[in-house]
Scaffold this active site. Structure first.
Site, PDB file in Angstrom:
ATOM      1  NE  ARG A 142      -4.344  -0.586   0.918  1.00 38.26           N
ATOM      2  CZ  ARG A 142      -5.638  -1.180   1.624  1.00 38.26           C
ATOM      3  NH1 ARG A 142      -5.674  -0.969   3.059  1.00 38.26           N
ATOM      4  NH2 ARG A 142      -6.612  -1.391   0.885  1.00 38.26           N
ATOM      5  N   PRO A 143       0.930   1.978  -1.229  1.00 41.29           N
ATOM      6  CG  PRO A 143       0.867   2.757  -3.207  1.00 41.29           C
ATOM      7  CD  PRO A 143       0.167   1.813  -2.335  1.00 41.29           C
ATOM      8  CB  CYS A 144       1.856   5.089   2.968  1.00 41.46           C
ATOM      9  SG  CYS A 144       3.365   3.902   3.603  1.00 41.46           S
ATOM     10  CG  HIS A 145       6.578   4.448  -1.235  1.00 45.12           C
ATOM     11  ND1 HIS A 145       5.927   3.315  -1.169  1.00 45.12           N
ATOM     12  CD2 HIS A 145       6.644   4.587  -2.700  1.00 45.12           C
ATOM     13  CE1 HIS A 145       5.755   2.716  -2.313  1.00 45.12           C
ATOM     14  NE2 HIS A 145       6.254   3.466  -3.115  1.00 45.12           N
TER      15      HIS A 145
END
Length: 179
Positions: A142-145
């Site tokens: 889950r690409p919170c970056h």
């Protein structure tokens, strides 16, 4: 892909070396998940709020074969989105924010303000949005970056800003710096 509601299941884990350090993958056995395991956490050493191996967990590398294959492909530049069975257990607000992360395409970024606007979160609640992003239990998947400051700054990443920068550089959203 999110799996059905949580049940009482055996917790399993494995580790995987990556360019960012050793990843800890945690999951639960599930008769409905492909491969029999639903991913519940993916974290890095020294990550704020990271899972830690518990004595009752079973070390079961084979349970994560598909996740490991996909992570290897991601780090090799061959995979641009993750289709894995996973389950998270956040608040309703956190789950809504985490689902919105799934829509941020590989190689791109959005800002905290834009994400708040997309979710209908008031300016007064942008900090809550940031806290929800920081509590994401599935780093990389889950690409919170991909969420950055409005000025392009690399703000808060539970696994460290240098790892956020490395992920965004890997995805082509940032240019590598020459030293």
């Amino acid at each position: 892909m999110t799996s059905p509601a949580a049940s009482t299941a055996t917790t399993v884990y494995t580790t995987l070396d990556s360019p960012l350090g050793e990843l800890l993958l945690v999951g639960e056995e599930s008769s409905t998940a492909p491969g029999g395991t639903v991913l519940t956490s993916l974290s890095l050493p020294q990550q704020r709020g990271a899972a830690t191996v518990q004595p009752h967990w079973r070390h079961t590398p084979c349970a994560f074969a598909e996740a490991v294959r996909r992570l290897h492909a991601y780090f090799a530049g061959e995979l641009f989105s993750f289709e894995l069975a996973f389950r998270t257990s956040g608040t309703e607000f956190q789950e809504r924010v985490w689902q919105a992360l799934d829509a941020i395409p590989y190689g791109s970024t959005t800002t905290y303000g834009r994400l708040a606007e997309d979710l209908g979160v008031s300016r007064a609640d942008v900090r809550a949005l940031g806290a929800a992003i920081g509590a994401n239990p599935l780093l990389i998947v889950r690409p919170c970056h991909r969420v950055i400051g409005a000025d392009g700054s690399m703000r808060g990443y539970a696994a460290g800003v240098e790892r956020k920068t490395a992920l965004l550089t890997h995805e082509g959203a940032l240019q590598p710096t020459l030293i």
